[in-house]
Design an enzyme around this catalytic site. Structure first.
Site, mmCIF file in Angstrom:
data_model
loop_
_atom_site.group_PDB
_atom_site.id
_atom_site.type_symbol
_atom_site.label_atom_id
_atom_site.label_comp_id
_atom_site.label_asym_id
_atom_site.label_seq_id
_atom_site.Cartn_x
_atom_site.Cartn_y
_atom_site.Cartn_z
ATOM 1 N N GLU A 27 0.851 -1.204 0.000
ATOM 2 C CA GLU A 27 0.000 0.000 0.000
ATOM 3 C C GLU A 27 0.881 1.247 0.000
ATOM 4 O OE1 GLU A 27 -2.832 0.165 3.217
ATOM 5 O OE2 GLU A 27 -3.636 2.099 2.543
ATOM 6 N N ASN A 72 -6.712 1.631 2.668
ATOM 7 C CA ASN A 72 -7.413 2.903 2.786
ATOM 8 C C ASN A 72 -6.967 3.898 1.715
ATOM 9 O OD1 ASN A 72 -8.575 1.768 5.039
ATOM 10 N ND2 ASN A 72 -7.306 2.862 6.518
ATOM 11 N N ASN A 172 -12.228 -0.812 -0.808
ATOM 12 C CA ASN A 172 -11.571 -1.319 0.390
ATOM 13 C C ASN A 172 -12.331 -0.912 1.638
ATOM 14 O OD1 ASN A 172 -9.082 -2.300 1.934
ATOM 15 N ND2 ASN A 172 -9.262 -0.183 2.665
ATOM 16 N N GLU A 173 -12.599 -1.860 2.511
ATOM 17 C CA GLU A 173 -13.186 -1.598 3.840
ATOM 18 C C GLU A 173 -14.267 -0.520 3.807
ATOM 19 O OE1 GLU A 173 -10.095 -0.993 6.809
ATOM 20 O OE2 GLU A 173 -9.587 -3.121 6.743
ATOM 21 N N TYR A 245 -6.904 -8.186 11.903
ATOM 22 C CA TYR A 245 -5.662 -7.857 12.606
ATOM 23 C C TYR A 245 -5.831 -8.301 14.043
ATOM 24 C CZ TYR A 245 -4.567 -5.034 8.509
ATOM 25 O OH TYR A 245 -4.297 -4.620 7.225
ATOM 26 N N GLU A 293 -6.534 -8.913 3.794
ATOM 27 C CA GLU A 293 -5.660 -8.239 4.770
ATOM 28 C C GLU A 293 -5.678 -9.056 6.037
ATOM 29 O OE1 GLU A 293 -6.035 -4.037 5.597
ATOM 30 O OE2 GLU A 293 -6.554 -3.633 3.503
ATOM 31 N N GLN A 347 1.571 -6.066 5.846
ATOM 32 C CA GLN A 347 1.943 -5.783 4.484
ATOM 33 C C GLN A 347 3.305 -6.431 4.213
ATOM 34 O OE1 GLN A 347 1.186 -1.708 3.300
ATOM 35 N NE2 GLN A 347 -0.727 -1.635 4.434
HETATM 36 O O1 AHR Z 1 -3.001 -2.344 6.283
HETATM 37 C C1 AHR Z 1 -3.241 -1.101 6.871
HETATM 38 C C2 AHR Z 1 -4.686 -0.646 6.765
HETATM 39 O O2 AHR Z 1 -5.493 -1.484 7.543
HETATM 40 C C3 AHR Z 1 -5.312 -0.715 5.407
HETATM 41 O O3 AHR Z 1 -5.045 0.403 4.630
HETATM 42 C C4 AHR Z 1 -6.773 -0.793 5.720
HETATM 43 O O4 AHR Z 1 -7.506 -1.448 4.733
HETATM 44 C C5 AHR Z 1 -6.826 -1.472 7.073
HETATM 45 O O5 AHR Z 1 -7.635 -0.803 7.944
#
Ligand code: AHR
Length: 499
Positions: A27, A72, A172-173, A245, A293, A347
Site C-alpha cells: 500500500e 485505505n 476497500n473496507e 488484525y 488483509e 503488508q
Molecule cells: O493495512 C493497513 C490498513 O489497515 C489498510 O489500509 C486498511 O484497509 C486497514 O484498515
C-alpha cells in the site's frame, strides 16, 4: 507431557491448496512503497529504482499474488495521477494517511515490480471518492489491446502488451467509518454493482472481490453487511474480502496463541453467508473467500503522516509469539482450502511487515519465517487433521490443543505444519497417516526464539528469532515421532511409501 498425535487419512481431503493464499499487500502508506520497495537513491536500487536487497529477501518468502495500491489509500487514489512521465505526475495531499504522495510509483512501476518478483497483480479500485467509470477505465488501461483511448495511453507510456490483470477489488473496507467515501451496505452494493458491470464489460476474464466486513467485532453490521452486498451483487462477486488484525494487548501469551479458533470461526461464518446467498439465489455460483488483509497489528498506532512524504507509520516490531500467530493464520487457510482461495498478509515491508529497512540496511523480522517454511511445501491437497493431545482453555477463545496443525499431500510427499503453543513444555509429537505408511523424512525445520515469546530481531541482534533444521525426527513403522520445543513452529516434509 502426554504425546500429541496428529491423525490424517489420504481420502479425507479438504481441497487443493490455492497458491494464491500465500499473497502479500503493498500500500502507499508510510515507508512501504517509498524507502520500502522503491528507492532510486538507495545503494541497493536497480535500474528501475527497486531495492534489490528487499526483493531478494521477498523472493525467499515466495509470495504469489500482490494486492495494490491499498488499503485505505485506494479510496482516495486516482490511478491516472500515477501514470505517464514521472515529472508530469501531480504531487497530492493524501488523506487516508495524511501524507504527501508524489505519484512516482504507479501502475506501470507496480507491474514492473510484479514481473521481477513473479507476483500476480491484484488491484483495488477507488470506490470511495472515485467513480465506477474511473474503475472501468483502469481495466481498459491495463487489459485492452491498443486501439482505444486508455489502452493507447498505456502504449504511449511504453507498454504495448496488455497487463491482463485478473484480480480486482471493488474498493476497500467500505463498511469502516474511517474509509474515504464510506457508505452503508445498500449504497456500497449499488456502487460496486455499477463498477463491476462496467469492469466486466471491458474484460470478461477479470475476477472481482467485493468488500466484506472489515472486522468481526467493531461493528454490528458484521455478516449483515456481507449478506446485503452479496445478495445485491449476485454473480458479480467472485470473492468476498475478509480482514483481520490480531494482537496481545493483555500480554496473555496462551490466550493470544489460541486466536486460531477465532480465525477458523471467522472463515466459517463468512463461508456460511456465501453459501446462504448461493442457496437463496438458487445459483450454481459460489462466492469464495479472499482474506486480503491479515496480520498481527496492535503495538504501533502511528497513522498520522502529518503532511510528510513517506513518514514512518505503523512500523510494528514483531516477536516470536507474533510469528507463531502468523503461522496459525497460514495453517487456518490451509485447513479451509475449500473456501479460502486468496489471502494477502498486510503488508510486505516497513509497514506492519516481515521486513524493515533503515537506510541501506535490511532487517528480517520474526514473522518472515512462516512464509519461507511454507514455500516449497504448499503444493498439493489439504488433508483433514485430527489432533489428539493435551490442551488448555483460553481466556477468550475456548479450548485449544497445544498443537495447531495443518497437512498437505502432494503425491508421495506429505507436508506437516505444527505449532506448539505451550509456553514451557516440549510436546512429544506423533504423526499418523491412517491409510499409508510414512517411509522417510525429506527435510524439516523449526522456528524458535529460545522459548521467549517476546524475543524479537533487531538491527543490532538480527538472529534472535529464526529457523533451523529440526533434529531427532524418527520415522519407524510408517509413523513419525519428534519433539516440538515450547513456543515453536515446525514444517516437515516426508516421503510416503509407494502405493
Ligand atoms: O493495512 C493497513 C490498513 O489497515 C489498510 O489500509 C486498511 O484497509 C486497514 O484498515
Amino acid at each position: 507431557m502426554r504425546p500429541t498425535t496428529v491423525y490424517a487419512h489420504t481420502r479425507f481431503q479438504i481441497a487443493p491448496v490455492d497458491p494464491r493464499i500465500f499473497g502479500g499487500f503493498l500500500e502507499h502508506i508510510g515507508r512501504a512503497v517509498y524507502e520500502g520497495v522503491y528507492d532510486p537513491d538507495c545503494g541497493h536500487a536497480d535500474e528501475d529504482g527497486f531495492r534489490t536487497d528487499v526483493m531478494e529477501a521477498m523472493k525467499r518468502q515466495s509470495m504469489t499474488v500482490m494486492r495494490y495500491p491499498g488499503g485505505n489509500f485506494a479510496s482516495g487514489y486516482h490511478w491516472m495521477d500515477g501514470v505517464g512521465p514521472q515529472t508530469l505526475r501531480p504531487t497530492v495531499r493524501e488523506l487516508a494517511w495524511q501524507s504527501v504522495e508524489p505519484n512516482a510509483f504507479g501502475t506501470d512501476e507496480f507491474i514492473r515490480l510484479c514481473r521481477k518478483m513473479d507476483w500476480q497483480p491484484m488491484l483495488t479500485v477507488n470506490l470511495g471518492t472515485g467513480s465506477p467509470e474511473e474503475a472501468r477505465n483502469w481495466v481498459e488501461y491495463c487489459n485492452c489491446p491498443a486501439g482505444t483511448s486508455f489502452a493507447d495511453m498505456r502504449m504511449g507510456n511504453g507498454e504495448e502488451m496488455p497487463y491482463d490483470i485478473v484480480l480486482w477489488c471493488l474498493g476497500n473496507e467500505m463498511d469502516g467509518h474511517w474509509q474515504l467515501g464510506h457508505v452503508p451496505a445498500d449504497q456500497y452494493a449499488i456502487r460496486a454493482q455499477q463498477a463491476a458491470k462496467m469492469m466486466k464489460d471491458v474484460d470478461r476474464r477479470i475476477e472481482l472481490v467485493a468488500c466484506g466486513s472489515c472486522s468481526v467485532d467493531m461493528f454490528d453490521t458484521y455478516m449483515e453487511w456481507d449478506r446485503q452486498v452479496l445478495d445485491y451483487l449476485g454473480d458479480y462477486a467472485d470473492y468476498i474480502s475478509l480482514h483481520r488484525y490480531v494482537g496481545n494487548p493483555e500480554d496473555d501469551t496462551p490466550d493470544y496463541l489460541a486466536v486460531t479458533n477465532s480465525i477458523d470461526q471467522q472463515i466459517e461464518e463468512m463461508d456460511a453467508v456465501c453459501r446462504f446467498i448461493q442457496a437463496k439465489r438458487r445459483s450454481p455460483k459460489r462466492t469464495y473467500l479472499c482474506f486480503d488483509e491479515w496480520n498481527v497489528w496492535y503495538k504501533n498506532h502511528e497513522t498520522d503522516g502529518e503532511g510528510k512524504f513517506a513518514p514512518p507509520l505503523v512500523e510494528e516490531v514483531y516477536n516470536l509469539e507474533d510469528a507463531l500467530v502468523v503461522a496459525g493464520f497460514l495453517n487456518s487457510f490451509v485447513r479451509h482450502a475449500d473456501s479460502v482461495r486468496i489471502a494477502n498478509i498486510a503488508q510486505i515491508v516497513n509497514v506492519i511487515a516481515p521486513l524493515m529497512t533503515r537506510g541501506d540496511e535490511l532487517l528480517v523480522q520474526s514473522i518472515f519465517y512462516p512464509f519461507t517454511m511454507y514455500a516449497g511445501r504448499r503444493e498439493g491437497t489439504a488433508l483433514r487433521t485430527f489432533v489428539d493431545g493435551t490442551g488448555y482453555k483460553s481466556e477468550s477463545y475456548g479450548r485449544v490443543n497445544h498443537v495447531d496443525a495443518a497437512m498437505i499431500q502432494d503425491d508421495r510427499k506429505l507436508h506437516v505444519f505444527a505449532t506448539n503453543r505451550s509456553t514451557d513444555a516440549a510436546v512429544p509429537l506423533r504423526i499418523v497417516l491412517e491409510d499409508r505408511p510414512i517411509e522417510s523424512l525429506v527435510c524439516a525445520e523449526i522456528l524458535t526464539g529460545g522459548g521467549d515469546p517476546k524475543a524479537a530481531n533487531t538491527f543490532e541482534r538480527p538472529d534472535l528469532v529464526g529457523k533451523k533444521p529440526l533434529q531427532e525426527i524418527k520415522v519407524a513403522g510408517g509413523r513419525v515421532q519428534c519433539f516440538l520445543p515450547p513456543l515453536s513452529f515446525a514444517a516437515m516434509t516426508f516421503e510416503l511409501e509407494k502405493w
